[in-house]
Design a protein around this motif. Structure first.
Motif, PDB file in Angstrom:
ATOM      1  N   UNK A  71       0.754  -1.030  -0.040  1.00 47.42           N
ATOM      2  CA  UNK A  71      -0.024   0.054  -0.063  1.00 47.42           C
ATOM      3  C   UNK A  71       1.069   1.236   0.068  1.00 47.42           C
ATOM      4  N   UNK A  72       1.987   1.262   0.936  1.00 50.38           N
ATOM      5  CA  UNK A  72       2.865   2.523   1.103  1.00 50.38           C
ATOM      6  C   UNK A  72       3.583   2.519  -0.416  1.00 50.38           C
ATOM      7  N   UNK A  73       4.135   1.614  -0.858  1.00 50.28           N
ATOM      8  CA  UNK A  73       4.601   1.601  -2.193  1.00 50.28           C
ATOM      9  C   UNK A  73       4.110   2.219  -3.251  1.00 50.28           C
ATOM     10  N   UNK A  74       2.740   1.339  -3.304  1.00 48.57           N
ATOM     11  CA  UNK A  74       1.681   2.193  -4.435  1.00 48.57           C
ATOM     12  C   UNK A  74       1.441   3.397  -4.128  1.00 48.57           C
ATOM     13  N   UNK A  75       1.105   3.918  -2.951  1.00 48.63           N
ATOM     14  CA  UNK A  75       0.816   5.557  -2.441  1.00 48.63           C
ATOM     15  C   UNK A  75       1.995   6.382  -2.967  1.00 48.63           C
ATOM     16  N   UNK A  76       3.379   5.858  -2.785  1.00 49.43           N
ATOM     17  CA  UNK A  76       4.509   6.492  -3.012  1.00 49.43           C
ATOM     18  C   UNK A  76       4.446   6.963  -4.522  1.00 49.43           C
ATOM     19  N   UNK A  77       4.508   5.670  -5.241  1.00 56.53           N
ATOM     20  CA  UNK A  77       4.511   5.983  -6.840  1.00 56.53           C
ATOM     21  C   UNK A  77       3.335   6.897  -7.344  1.00 56.53           C
ATOM     22  N   UNK A  78       2.145   6.894  -6.575  1.00 57.34           N
ATOM     23  CA  UNK A  78       1.061   7.473  -7.059  1.00 57.34           C
ATOM     24  C   UNK A  78       1.282   9.319  -6.931  1.00 57.34           C
ATOM     25  N   UNK A  79       1.840   9.066  -5.756  1.00 59.77           N
ATOM     26  CA  UNK A  79       2.335  10.830  -5.334  1.00 59.77           C
ATOM     27  C   UNK A  79       3.312  11.212  -5.978  1.00 59.77           C
ATOM     28  N   UNK A  80       4.205  10.434  -6.324  1.00 58.47           N
ATOM     29  CA  UNK A  80       5.396  11.129  -7.268  1.00 58.47           C
ATOM     30  C   UNK A  80       4.717  11.572  -8.600  1.00 58.47           C
ATOM     31  N   UNK A  81       3.986  10.222  -9.223  1.00 56.62           N
ATOM     32  CA  UNK A  81       3.482  10.780 -10.733  1.00 56.62           C
ATOM     33  C   UNK A  81       2.804  11.838 -10.568  1.00 56.62           C
ATOM     34  N   UNK A  82       1.694  12.334  -9.492  1.00 59.64           N
ATOM     35  CA  UNK A  82       0.889  13.474  -9.401  1.00 59.64           C
ATOM     36  C   UNK A  82       1.759  14.569  -9.209  1.00 59.64           C
ATOM     37  N   UNK A 141       3.112  12.890   3.283  1.00 59.93           N
ATOM     38  CA  UNK A 141       1.921  12.208   3.178  1.00 59.93           C
ATOM     39  C   UNK A 141       2.037  10.751   3.552  1.00 59.93           C
ATOM     40  N   UNK A 142       3.231  10.302   3.203  1.00 61.40           N
ATOM     41  CA  UNK A 142       3.462   8.781   3.340  1.00 61.40           C
ATOM     42  C   UNK A 142       3.520   8.690   4.970  1.00 61.40           C
ATOM     43  N   UNK A 143       4.238   9.426   5.780  1.00 60.45           N
ATOM     44  CA  UNK A 143       4.472   9.309   7.067  1.00 60.45           C
ATOM     45  C   UNK A 143       2.944   9.474   7.640  1.00 60.45           C
ATOM     46  N   UNK A 144       2.039  10.246   7.222  1.00 59.04           N
ATOM     47  CA  UNK A 144       0.702  10.204   7.667  1.00 59.04           C
ATOM     48  C   UNK A 144       0.131   8.914   7.362  1.00 59.04           C
ATOM     49  N   UNK A 145       0.288   8.476   6.270  1.00 65.40           N
ATOM     50  CA  UNK A 145      -0.554   7.163   6.128  1.00 65.40           C
ATOM     51  C   UNK A 145       0.014   6.119   6.543  1.00 65.40           C
ATOM     52  N   UNK A 146       1.527   6.178   7.063  1.00 67.86           N
ATOM     53  CA  UNK A 146       2.033   5.156   7.599  1.00 67.86           C
ATOM     54  C   UNK A 146       1.613   5.148   9.073  1.00 67.86           C
ATOM     55  N   UNK A 147       1.236   6.047   9.838  1.00 67.36           N
ATOM     56  CA  UNK A 147       0.701   6.296  11.004  1.00 67.36           C
ATOM     57  C   UNK A 147      -0.650   5.788  11.039  1.00 67.36           C
ATOM     58  N   UNK A 148      -1.369   6.168  10.149  1.00 63.72           N
ATOM     59  CA  UNK A 148      -2.910   5.398  10.128  1.00 63.72           C
ATOM     60  C   UNK A 148      -3.038   3.995   9.867  1.00 63.72           C
ATOM     61  N   UNK A 149      -2.067   3.576   9.168  1.00 61.87           N
ATOM     62  CA  UNK A 149      -1.850   2.183   8.995  1.00 61.87           C
ATOM     63  C   UNK A 149      -1.412   1.492  10.306  1.00 61.87           C
ATOM     64  N   UNK A 150      -0.601   2.085  10.923  1.00 59.02           N
ATOM     65  CA  UNK A 150       0.005   1.423  12.198  1.00 59.02           C
ATOM     66  C   UNK A 150      -1.249   1.637  13.282  1.00 59.02           C
TER      67      UNK A 150
END
Length: 208
Positions: free
Chosen positions: A5-16, A126-135
């Protein structure tokens, strides 16, 4: 799963991030022909200031048709390359930044280029926030699983354990007056009731 999920989010964020700044660089390049033709450095700086609304831009620079730095906007000039070769549109993704080059074309001739360096702090935040939510979600799921396991143990495993101990006690002591306790689970209640009935019959037979 979390890593995927994090890797996919990273790729999507970089593309955006790339798409947003490529679009800005393209618009700027379309309006830079006259600036380079008239060698108007002041106008070039003013056009670069238009990128101020993009907070991720670390620096921006314009290069002439020889690849020489024509104008720039940066807090640290040492971070801006003095020359850009070759003059070709490109996107380069680095661990902490993205460099976007867009050529300035007049007719069929490349008359210059625009270079943007974009920081990825917003992506990592954004990844840090997402990681915190996942944790947090993982911790809540583990807590819920433990809670349900305790409930399952109290409602199912403990009554089964009690019935097993009762059977052992009856076998060891031959005390047929012992009885299974009532249970809220229908299947276990039916099992306990049948066991009690069997003990009752054995007890009546022994008393006869």
């Amino acid at each position: 799963v979390a890593l995927v999920v994090i890797a996919s989010s990273l790729a999507s964020s970089v593309r955006a991030l790339v798409a947003e700044h490529e679009s800005a660089a393209s618009v700027l390049s379309e309006n830079m022909v006259a600036v380079l033709a008239f060698n108007d450095r002041a106008a070039a700086v003013e056009m670069l200031r238009a990128l101020r609304h993009l907070p991720s831009v670390r620096f921006s620079a314009i290069y002439d048709n020889a690849g020489r730095r024509f104008s720039y906007l940066a807090d640290d000039v040492s971070s801006v390359p003095e020359a850009l070769n070759p003059l070709a549109s490109s996107v380069s993704v680095r661990p902490s930044s993205i460099q976007i080059v867009r050529t300035v074309v007049h007719g069929n001739e490349t008359v210059g280029a625009i270079l943007l360096e974009v920081g990825m702090v917003s992506v990592f935040q954004a990844l840090l926030s997402q990681g915190m939510l996942i944790l947090l979600a993982t911790a809540m799921a583990l807590y819920l699983a433990q809670y349900l396991l305790r409930r399952f143990s109290a409602s199912v495993l403990q009554p089964i354990g009690g019935l097993t101990r009762l059977m052992d006690d009856v076998a060891d002591s031959s005390d047929f007056q012992l009885r299974a306790k009532p249970c809220d689970i229908d299947e276990l209640a039916h099992l306990g009731s049948g066991f009690n009935a069997m003990l009752e019959q054995i007890n009546l037979r022994d008393e006869a």
